[in-house]
Motif scaffolding. Structure first.
Motif, PDB file in Angstrom:
ATOM      1  N   PRO A 111       0.829  -1.211   0.000  1.00 17.21           N
ATOM      2  CA  PRO A 111       0.000   0.000   0.000  1.00 17.21           C
ATOM      3  C   PRO A 111       0.862   1.259   0.000  1.00 17.21           C
ATOM      4  CG  PRO A 111       0.095  -0.948   2.204  1.00 17.21           C
ATOM      5  CD  PRO A 111       0.878  -1.862   1.310  1.00 17.21           C
ATOM      6  N   ALA A 112       0.435   2.264  -0.721  1.00 13.11           N
ATOM      7  CA  ALA A 112       1.087   3.577  -0.703  1.00 13.11           C
ATOM      8  C   ALA A 112       0.042   4.599  -0.284  1.00 13.11           C
ATOM      9  CB  ALA A 112       1.665   3.915  -2.064  1.00 13.11           C
ATOM     10  N   HIS A 113       0.168   5.056   0.944  1.00 15.10           N
ATOM     11  CA  HIS A 113      -0.802   5.994   1.511  1.00 15.10           C
ATOM     12  C   HIS A 113      -0.066   7.258   1.914  1.00 15.10           C
ATOM     13  CE1 HIS A 113      -4.067   7.628   3.870  1.00 15.10           C
ATOM     14  NE2 HIS A 113      -3.311   7.642   4.954  1.00 15.10           N
ATOM     15  N   LEU A 114      -0.554   8.395   1.444  1.00 12.56           N
ATOM     16  CA  LEU A 114       0.063   9.661   1.814  1.00 12.56           C
ATOM     17  C   LEU A 114      -0.642  10.213   3.047  1.00 12.56           C
ATOM     18  CD1 LEU A 114       2.123  11.862   1.214  1.00 12.56           C
ATOM     19  CD2 LEU A 114       0.406  12.980  -0.227  1.00 12.56           C
ATOM     20  N   TYR A 115       0.045  10.162   4.186  1.00  9.85           N
ATOM     21  CA  TYR A 115      -0.517  10.715   5.412  1.00  9.85           C
ATOM     22  C   TYR A 115      -0.592  12.234   5.292  1.00  9.85           C
ATOM     23  CZ  TYR A 115       0.102   6.186   7.704  1.00  9.85           C
ATOM     24  OH  TYR A 115       0.016   4.861   8.050  1.00  9.85           O
ATOM     25  N   PRO A 116      -1.695  12.848   5.739  1.00  7.44           N
ATOM     26  CA  PRO A 116      -1.823  14.312   5.620  1.00  7.44           C
ATOM     27  C   PRO A 116      -0.657  15.065   6.252  1.00  7.44           C
ATOM     28  CG  PRO A 116      -3.903  13.334   6.315  1.00  7.44           C
ATOM     29  CD  PRO A 116      -2.882  12.236   6.341  1.00  7.44           C
ATOM     30  N   GLU A 117      -0.143  14.525   7.356  1.00  6.48           N
ATOM     31  CA  GLU A 117       0.951  15.200   8.062  1.00  6.48           C
ATOM     32  C   GLU A 117       2.262  15.174   7.286  1.00  6.48           C
ATOM     33  OE1 GLU A 117      -2.160  13.758  10.755  1.00  6.48           O
ATOM     34  OE2 GLU A 117      -0.836  12.696   9.350  1.00  6.48           O
ATOM     35  N   ALA A 121       6.493  16.031   2.422  1.00  7.18           N
ATOM     36  CA  ALA A 121       7.537  15.092   2.006  1.00  7.18           C
ATOM     37  C   ALA A 121       7.258  14.505   0.632  1.00  7.18           C
ATOM     38  CB  ALA A 121       7.665  13.966   3.022  1.00  7.18           C
ATOM     39  N   CYS A 122       6.040  14.676   0.145  1.00  5.88           N
ATOM     40  CA  CYS A 122       5.681  14.162  -1.175  1.00  5.88           C
ATOM     41  C   CYS A 122       6.374  14.997  -2.241  1.00  5.88           C
ATOM     42  CB  CYS A 122       4.161  14.219  -1.350  1.00  5.88           C
ATOM     43  SG  CYS A 122       3.588  13.713  -2.985  1.00  5.88           S
ATOM     44  N   PRO A 123       7.109  14.356  -3.159  1.00  7.62           N
ATOM     45  CA  PRO A 123       7.848  15.121  -4.178  1.00  7.62           C
ATOM     46  C   PRO A 123       6.965  15.626  -5.317  1.00  7.62           C
ATOM     47  CG  PRO A 123       8.196  12.787  -4.517  1.00  7.62           C
ATOM     48  CD  PRO A 123       7.371  12.912  -3.263  1.00  7.62           C
ATOM     49  N   LEU A 124       5.690  15.255  -5.329  1.00  4.23           N
ATOM     50  CA  LEU A 124       4.800  15.695  -6.394  1.00  4.23           C
ATOM     51  C   LEU A 124       4.344  17.132  -6.145  1.00  4.23           C
ATOM     52  CD1 LEU A 124       2.627  12.485  -6.856  1.00  4.23           C
ATOM     53  CD2 LEU A 124       4.830  13.064  -7.879  1.00  4.23           C
ATOM     54  N   ARG A 125       3.756  17.733  -7.145  1.00  4.11           N
ATOM     55  CA  ARG A 125       3.347  19.127  -7.003  1.00  4.11           C
ATOM     56  C   ARG A 125       2.308  19.280  -5.888  1.00  4.11           C
ATOM     57  NH1 ARG A 125       1.113  17.252 -11.789  1.00  4.11           N
ATOM     58  NH2 ARG A 125      -1.143  17.499 -12.028  1.00  4.11           N
ATOM     59  N   GLU A 126       2.232  20.455  -5.350  1.00  9.92           N
ATOM     60  CA  GLU A 126       1.459  20.707  -4.133  1.00  9.92           C
ATOM     61  C   GLU A 126      -0.010  20.328  -4.277  1.00  9.92           C
ATOM     62  OE1 GLU A 126       0.474  24.432  -1.088  1.00  9.92           O
ATOM     63  OE2 GLU A 126       2.032  24.628  -2.623  1.00  9.92           O
ATOM     64  N   SER A 127      -0.589  20.562  -5.442  1.00 13.95           N
ATOM     65  CA  SER A 127      -2.009  20.264  -5.630  1.00 13.95           C
ATOM     66  C   SER A 127      -2.293  18.778  -5.500  1.00 13.95           C
ATOM     67  CB  SER A 127      -2.486  20.764  -7.000  1.00 13.95           C
ATOM     68  OG  SER A 127      -1.745  20.132  -8.042  1.00 13.95           O
ATOM     69  N   ALA A 258       6.424   4.214  -3.472  1.00 15.31           N
ATOM     70  CA  ALA A 258       7.042   4.490  -2.186  1.00 15.31           C
ATOM     71  C   ALA A 258       7.625   5.894  -2.153  1.00 15.31           C
ATOM     72  CB  ALA A 258       8.132   3.460  -1.898  1.00 15.31           C
ATOM     73  N   GLU A 259       8.258   6.273  -3.239  1.00 14.21           N
ATOM     74  CA  GLU A 259       8.885   7.597  -3.284  1.00 14.21           C
ATOM     75  C   GLU A 259       7.837   8.713  -3.247  1.00 14.21           C
ATOM     76  OE1 GLU A 259      11.560  10.684  -3.433  1.00 14.21           O
ATOM     77  OE2 GLU A 259      11.848   8.580  -2.932  1.00 14.21           O
ATOM     78  N   ILE A 260       6.752   8.562  -3.984  1.00 13.51           N
ATOM     79  CA  ILE A 260       5.757   9.643  -3.991  1.00 13.51           C
ATOM     80  C   ILE A 260       4.999   9.714  -2.676  1.00 13.51           C
ATOM     81  CG2 ILE A 260       5.521   9.540  -6.504  1.00 13.51           C
ATOM     82  CD1 ILE A 260       2.895   8.089  -6.173  1.00 13.51           C
ATOM     83  N   ALA A 261       5.049   8.648  -1.868  1.00 14.29           N
ATOM     84  CA  ALA A 261       4.425   8.683  -0.547  1.00 14.29           C
ATOM     85  C   ALA A 261       5.316   9.374   0.489  1.00 14.29           C
ATOM     86  CB  ALA A 261       4.078   7.283  -0.078  1.00 14.29           C
ATOM     87  N   GLY A 262       6.532   9.754   0.089  1.00 11.75           N
ATOM     88  CA  GLY A 262       7.355  10.562   0.974  1.00 11.75           C
ATOM     89  C   GLY A 262       8.555   9.866   1.558  1.00 11.75           C
ATOM     90  N   SER A 263       8.441   8.582   1.871  1.00 12.84           N
ATOM     91  CA  SER A 263       9.567   7.871   2.461  1.00 12.84           C
ATOM     92  C   SER A 263       9.321   6.376   2.423  1.00 12.84           C
ATOM     93  CB  SER A 263       9.783   8.296   3.913  1.00 12.84           C
ATOM     94  OG  SER A 263      10.763   7.484   4.540  1.00 12.84           O
ATOM     95  N   LEU A 264      10.353   5.620   2.040  1.00 17.17           N
ATOM     96  CA  LEU A 264      10.265   4.165   2.112  1.00 17.17           C
ATOM     97  C   LEU A 264      10.040   3.697   3.542  1.00 17.17           C
ATOM     98  CD1 LEU A 264      13.047   2.868  -0.310  1.00 17.17           C
ATOM     99  CD2 LEU A 264      10.662   2.167  -0.332  1.00 17.17           C
ATOM    100  N   GLY A 265      10.446   4.518   4.492  1.00 15.57           N
ATOM    101  CA  GLY A 265      10.286   4.160   5.898  1.00 15.57           C
ATOM    102  C   GLY A 265       8.860   4.135   6.381  1.00 15.57           C
ATOM    103  N   MET A 266       7.919   4.507   5.508  1.00 11.63           N
ATOM    104  CA  MET A 266       6.509   4.526   5.885  1.00 11.63           C
ATOM    105  C   MET A 266       5.699   3.412   5.230  1.00 11.63           C
ATOM    106  SD  MET A 266       6.156   6.936   8.032  1.00 11.63           S
ATOM    107  CE  MET A 266       4.375   6.784   8.107  1.00 11.63           C
ATOM    108  N   LEU A 267       6.316   2.617   4.369  1.00 14.04           N
ATOM    109  CA  LEU A 267       5.525   1.705   3.546  1.00 14.04           C
ATOM    110  C   LEU A 267       5.709   0.241   3.940  1.00 14.04           C
ATOM    111  CD1 LEU A 267       5.775   3.234   0.000  1.00 14.04           C
ATOM    112  CD2 LEU A 267       4.108   3.640   1.787  1.00 14.04           C
ATOM    113  N   PRO A 268       4.638  -0.396   4.396  1.00 17.42           N
ATOM    114  CA  PRO A 268       4.673  -1.818   4.744  1.00 17.42           C
ATOM    115  C   PRO A 268       4.434  -2.680   3.519  1.00 17.42           C
ATOM    116  CG  PRO A 268       2.498  -0.968   5.180  1.00 17.42           C
ATOM    117  CD  PRO A 268       3.312   0.188   4.650  1.00 17.42           C
TER     118      PRO A 268
END
Length: 365
Positions: A111-117, A121-127, A258-268
């Motif tokens: 799963p790749a989930h972008l936590y709001p907090e 850290a997400c490298p994609l554009r702000e929108s 994993a990268e667009i979710a901000g960190s590999l350290g967050m992905l199980p």
């Protein structure tokens, strides 16, 4: 419930992050009235050092005897570790491939989930970061190029390397069924990724997914080429819900997610067979450069433990408790270094063991 779990701490930061996941599982047992028994075994570089091989038959048998396996990280840095001076079949990752095959783990969930907090850290554009995303990658794990016949030979005086990409009907059909079942529990949208404009294996993949879709009329199935999917994941990952693909494509795309979710350290991740048995591990590597420094992010491993509870033990409330504790810790501003934003006020940097303590502290019924 009395649960037997085999742990494979592995190499690099593996022992540190597995230790924190075990800590959290023990707290879950305390709060919910379960007893977890852990047996530690070696695999990877540490097994090479101890036994001369990356995976022993004893380790395989101890994994088979458990209800689930919780693993850390395997291997070191290619070109820097003595393990990579060995033939490919003797290297750490060869043990992982063999273990997956020996245990019948054909279905990998990432799963790749972008936590709001963590949207900064997400490298994609702000929108895109503001919209967030929650994608489940379903990757076939024991077929394809990684398990096909391979050889290197001399042809007309030149060295030629040959790797075989092979898929059987049953391999594709069983992963398709898993993907549709997962889609039924989520948004009922499934994207099947292939390279059907070039590869015969992909044309078979697309044909079988179409056949299986007849059994799941509520699920919207769309087909996509792998290169287009790679582009769309960085343009707008929120358009995807469940993404299913073959072994090598899944390996590459899940790292992109994993990268667009901000960190590999967050992905199980979870690797499953047809029954409830599974192997659970973080998506990141062994990070030998920070091993032993108590700064690695244990959250991916802790979230992998939540997947273990959900998929192998059917302990939904307990899995939710871990995931809620992680969300709560992030909302309260607790971070390890990899997800720390030095420009944001109110954040607290934690070491590996401190983050494990914090998640355990936040476990609630």
């Amino acid at each position: 419930m009395n649960v037997k779990i085999t742990t494979i701490p592995g190499d690099g930061i593996g022992p540190e992050i597995v230790r924190e996941a075990v800590k959290v599982l023990n707290k879950v047992g305390e709060v919910f009235g379960h007893e977890f028994t852990f047996e530690e075994v070696l695999m990877g570089g540490c097994s090479i050092d101890a036994y001369g091989v990356p995976l022993t038959d004893e380790t395989i048998e101890k994994c088979k005897a458990a209800q689930a396996v919780l693993m850390g990280s395997i291997g070191g840095k290619v070109g820097q570790s003595k393990w990579y001076e060995l033939p490919p079949e003797k290297r750490p990752e060869a043990g992982l491939l063999k273990l997956r095959k020996s245990l019948g783990l054909f279905c990998n969930l990432r799963p790749a989930h972008l936590y709001p907090e963590l949207k900064k850290a997400c490298p994609l554009r702000e929108s895109i970061a503001e919209q967030g995303f929650d994608v489940m990658m379903v990757r076939e794990l024991t077929g394809g190029l990684y398990f096909g016949a391979r050889k290197t030979e001399i042809v007309d005086g030149e060295e030629v390397a040959i790797d075989t990409l092979e898929y059987h009907d049953y391999e594709i059909r069983r992963i398709a069924k898993k993907a549709f079942e997962i889609a039924m529990k989520r948004g009922r949208k499934l994207t099947s990724v292939d390279k059907a404009n070039v590869l015969d294996s992909s044309r078979l993949w697309r044909k079988i997914f179409a056949e299986v879709s007849a059994d799941y009329p509520e699920v919207q199935l769309e087909n996509a080429l792998v290169d287009s999917t790679a582009m769309q994941l960085v343009r707008n990952p929120g358009q995807f819900d469940v993404v299913a693909t073959e072994n090598m494509f899944g390996d590459i795309l899940s790292d992109e997610m994993a990268e667009i979710a901000g960190s590999l350290g967050m992905l199980p991740s979870a690797s499953l067979r047809e029954d409830s048995f599974g192997l659970y591990e973080p998506s990141g590597g062994s990070a030998p450069d920070i091993a032993g420094m108590n700064i690695a992010n244990p959250l991916a491993t802790i979230l992998s433990a939540a997947m273990l509870l959900r998929y192998s033990l059917n302990l939904t409330d307990e899995a939710d408790a871990i995931e809620n504790a992680v969300s709560s810790a992030l909302a309260q501003g607790f971070r390890t270094g990899d997800i720390m934003d030095e420009d944001e006020n109110g954040l607290t940097r934690l070491h590996t063991d401190e983050m494990g303590d914090k998640i355990a502290e936040l476990i609630r019924k």
